[in-house]
Design a protein around this motif. Structure first.
Motif, PDB file in Angstrom:
ATOM      1  N   UNK A 163       0.916  -1.221   0.007  1.00  0.00           N
ATOM      2  CA  UNK A 163      -0.016   0.071   0.088  1.00  0.00           C
ATOM      3  C   UNK A 163       0.752   1.230   0.141  1.00  0.00           C
ATOM      4  N   UNK A 164       0.274   2.407  -0.113  1.00  0.00           N
ATOM      5  CA  UNK A 164       0.649   3.659  -0.100  1.00  0.00           C
ATOM      6  C   UNK A 164       1.753   3.721   1.297  1.00  0.00           C
ATOM      7  N   UNK A 165       1.190   3.187   2.534  1.00  0.00           N
ATOM      8  CA  UNK A 165       1.533   3.464   3.659  1.00  0.00           C
ATOM      9  C   UNK A 165       2.948   2.453   3.816  1.00  0.00           C
ATOM     10  N   UNK A 166       2.688   1.285   3.354  1.00  0.00           N
ATOM     11  CA  UNK A 166       3.739   0.567   3.154  1.00  0.00           C
ATOM     12  C   UNK A 166       5.149   1.067   2.386  1.00  0.00           C
ATOM     13  N   UNK A 167       4.821   1.506   1.420  1.00  0.00           N
ATOM     14  CA  UNK A 167       5.953   2.146   0.378  1.00  0.00           C
ATOM     15  C   UNK A 167       6.412   3.108   1.094  1.00  0.00           C
ATOM     16  N   UNK A 173      11.368   8.135  -0.083  1.00  0.00           N
ATOM     17  CA  UNK A 173      10.036   8.177  -0.968  1.00  0.00           C
ATOM     18  C   UNK A 173       8.996   9.018  -0.218  1.00  0.00           C
ATOM     19  N   UNK A 174       8.387   9.900  -0.842  1.00  0.00           N
ATOM     20  CA  UNK A 174       7.285  10.844  -0.371  1.00  0.00           C
ATOM     21  C   UNK A 174       6.013  10.245  -0.947  1.00  0.00           C
ATOM     22  N   UNK A 175       4.892  10.908  -0.198  1.00  0.00           N
ATOM     23  CA  UNK A 175       3.641  10.392  -0.628  1.00  0.00           C
ATOM     24  C   UNK A 175       3.313  10.339  -2.232  1.00  0.00           C
ATOM     25  N   UNK A 176       3.480  11.511  -2.570  1.00  0.00           N
ATOM     26  CA  UNK A 176       3.273  11.799  -3.930  1.00  0.00           C
ATOM     27  C   UNK A 176       3.876  10.612  -4.828  1.00  0.00           C
ATOM     28  N   UNK A 177       5.053  10.196  -4.725  1.00  0.00           N
ATOM     29  CA  UNK A 177       5.673   9.131  -5.561  1.00  0.00           C
ATOM     30  C   UNK A 177       5.006   7.817  -5.138  1.00  0.00           C
ATOM     31  N   UNK A 178       4.995   7.622  -3.903  1.00  0.00           N
ATOM     32  CA  UNK A 178       4.269   6.196  -3.565  1.00  0.00           C
ATOM     33  C   UNK A 178       2.679   6.228  -4.247  1.00  0.00           C
ATOM     34  N   UNK A 179       1.908   7.251  -4.265  1.00  0.00           N
ATOM     35  CA  UNK A 179       0.812   7.061  -5.045  1.00  0.00           C
ATOM     36  C   UNK A 179       0.957   6.812  -6.500  1.00  0.00           C
ATOM     37  N   UNK A 180       1.754   7.660  -7.007  1.00  0.00           N
ATOM     38  CA  UNK A 180       2.292   7.276  -8.663  1.00  0.00           C
ATOM     39  C   UNK A 180       2.649   5.925  -8.698  1.00  0.00           C
ATOM     40  N   UNK A 181       3.385   5.165  -7.897  1.00  0.00           N
ATOM     41  CA  UNK A 181       3.629   3.727  -7.928  1.00  0.00           C
ATOM     42  C   UNK A 181       2.460   2.900  -7.928  1.00  0.00           C
ATOM     43  N   UNK A 182       1.567   3.284  -6.898  1.00  0.00           N
ATOM     44  CA  UNK A 182       0.359   2.252  -6.874  1.00  0.00           C
ATOM     45  C   UNK A 182      -0.581   2.397  -8.028  1.00  0.00           C
ATOM     46  N   UNK A 183      -0.735   3.799  -8.462  1.00  0.00           N
ATOM     47  CA  UNK A 183      -1.375   3.782  -9.709  1.00  0.00           C
ATOM     48  C   UNK A 183      -0.873   3.454 -10.800  1.00  0.00           C
ATOM     49  N   UNK A 184       0.537   3.387 -11.310  1.00  0.00           N
ATOM     50  CA  UNK A 184       0.996   2.732 -12.289  1.00  0.00           C
ATOM     51  C   UNK A 184       1.038   1.252 -12.198  1.00  0.00           C
TER      52      UNK A 184
END
Length: 289
Positions: A163-167, A173-184
């Motif tokens: 999840x974003x929290x796990x990443x 890693x910041x929250x914006x990049x973590x969200x991009x990883x999940x979306x990709x």
């Protein structure tokens, strides 16, 4: 004889004058002896404080001049006099000399303390002046890092379920990049290999390596590769790095050469390079009926 005697013969007025002069001298001496003519300045007088400060500064400068200056030195070559100036005891100096007589070297502050047994307070004063040879300094700087060992694949977390929290447990890693990883990952249907993290927009390579230290593909998504010899342009354009125009070029090349036997032939298509081809191969097949 009469001439000499005349000089020592005084009349009554002369004798009285001499006596008066002697008494006056005695009185002056007594007054100067028993009376203090020095002017006393009150202790709380500001002028006195300024004057005293000047005196103290002059004394401090003179004291500083008497203290031997310490210049950078190699602690392996401390003489008896140098040790005395530094504040080492004779016993500590002897320990150092005995250690050096065995052809051993002091290569660090810790070594010096261990050999001589010098106190921490004195060591803190003199250690900043230690100057070791360049080869010693460089060797210490090149010591291999003995921190945490890299995790094995089994010890890493699954990038496809993170999840974003796990990443965000990865400090870089910041929250914006973590969200991009999940979306990709959602757009792909799941990562097929770790290197697909490099394709996430705006994600620095250094951060990808940090992520790969903690996460990896543990569960691969089930996909059916698209047959490059049968798919239409719309199907091909659903694959990352293949635009609709590139898909049309692939079909034209396929028709011109009566099929594609090896996916490496796609390198001949304008817009496809080796980096993109490695990703494209994950979703294509070239089997012909």
């Amino acid at each position: 004889m009469k001439i000499i005697k005349s000089h020592f013969v005084l009349n009554r007025e002369q004798r009285s004058g001499i006596l008066l002069l002697v008494l006056l001298i005695c009185v002056c001496l007594a007054v100067t002896y028993f009376r203090d003519f020095s002017q006393k300045i009150p202790e709380n007088d500001p002028k006195m404080a300024v004057f005293q400060a000047k005196i103290d500064s002059i004394k401090a400068l003179k004291t500083a001049d008497t203290i031997p200056k310490i210049y950078p030195f190699n602690p392996n070559f401390i003489s008896d006099y140098k040790g005395y100036v530094l504040g080492l005891s004779l016993k500590q100096i002897d320990k150092l000399h005995q250690f050096r007589e065995t052809d051993q070297w002091i290569n660090s502050t810790a070594d010096f303390k261990k050999v001589t047994g010098v106190s921490d307070s004195l060591l803190a004063v003199i250690s900043p002046y230690f100057k070791f040879p360049d080869w010693v300094v460089n060797a210490q700087a090149k010591k291999p890092f003995t921190g945490n060992k890299k995790k094995s694949t089994a010890q890493k977390n699954d990038i496809n379920t993170a999840s974003v929290e796990d990443l965000l447990l990865v400090k870089e890693l910041n929250e914006e990049l973590a969200i991009r990883i999940v979306n990709y990952r959602k757009r792909l249907g799941g990562f097929l290999e770790d290197n697909q993290l490099f394709d996430v927009y705006g994600l620095p390579s250094a951060v990808v390596f940090k992520i790969k230290d903690e996460f990896t593909v543990q569960t691969r998504p089930e996909i059916t590769p698209i047959n490059v010899n049968e798919a239409n342009a719309s199907d091909l354009s659903t694959i990352s790095f293949i635009t609709f125009d590139i898909a049309r070029e692939i079909i034209n090349y396929r028709e011109l050469h009566e099929g594609i036997n090896d996916l490496d032939e796609l390198l001949k298509i304008e817009g496809i390079n080796a980096y993109k081809l490695e990703r494209i191969k994950l979703y294509l097949s070239s089997s012909q009926k």
